[in-house]
Design a protein around this motif. Structure first.
Motif, PDB file in Angstrom:
ATOM      1  N   TYR A  38      56.601  40.413   0.827  1.00  0.00           N
ATOM      2  CA  TYR A  38      55.839  39.340   0.198  1.00  0.00           C
ATOM      3  C   TYR A  38      54.439  39.274   0.788  1.00  0.00           C
ATOM      4  N   LYS A  76      58.104  38.362  -8.085  1.00  0.00           N
ATOM      5  CA  LYS A  76      58.910  37.275  -7.543  1.00  0.00           C
ATOM      6  C   LYS A  76      58.004  36.440  -6.649  1.00  0.00           C
ATOM      7  N   LYS A  78      57.800  33.537  -3.679  1.00  0.00           N
ATOM      8  CA  LYS A  78      58.459  32.760  -2.630  1.00  0.00           C
ATOM      9  C   LYS A  78      57.550  31.565  -2.389  1.00  0.00           C
ATOM     10  N   LEU A  92      62.738  30.618  -4.344  1.00  0.00           N
ATOM     11  CA  LEU A  92      62.382  31.871  -5.019  1.00  0.00           C
ATOM     12  C   LEU A  92      62.380  31.655  -6.527  1.00  0.00           C
TER      13      LEU A  92
END
Length: 101
Positions: A38, A76, A78, A92
């Motif tokens: 990430y 995605k 976070k 998430l």
């Protein structure tokens, strides 16, 4: 003659065993590279669908930080939020604002 045949068989077994060990090592390396990492993003760069989902699912909370991982089609997010009772929680979501469990 039997010793020569036996010697060839032993050498062949060792050669095949070492190739199998090398293949296992390569597979382990590929798995490590495939893991998502990430990267921090600005809150303005978080899709509105994700912001709306957080506001709906966690009413009264605020987004502190956001991180993104994945390719363009499968991003995605976070999200780190601060809840009403001042605790932090990590969530998430995909790019469409759907929670990932």
């Amino acid at each position: 003659m039997k010793k020569i045949v036996l010697m060839i068989a032993v050498v062949a077994c060792v050669a095949f065993a070492s190739q199998n060990a090398q293949a296992l090592t390569v597979n382990a390396s590929v798995e490590n590279v495939a893991q998502d990492e990430y990267a921090k993003v600005e809150l303005k760069d978080v899709p509105q669908a994700v912001k709306d989902a957080v506001a709906k699912d966690y009413e009264g909370s605020s987004i502190k930080e956001a991180f993104v991982a994945g390719a363009d089609a499968e991003k995605k997010y976070k999200i780190v939020i601060q809840t009403k009772d001042q605790t932090e929680q990590t969530l998430l979501y995909n790019e469409k604002g759907e929670a990932i469990v």
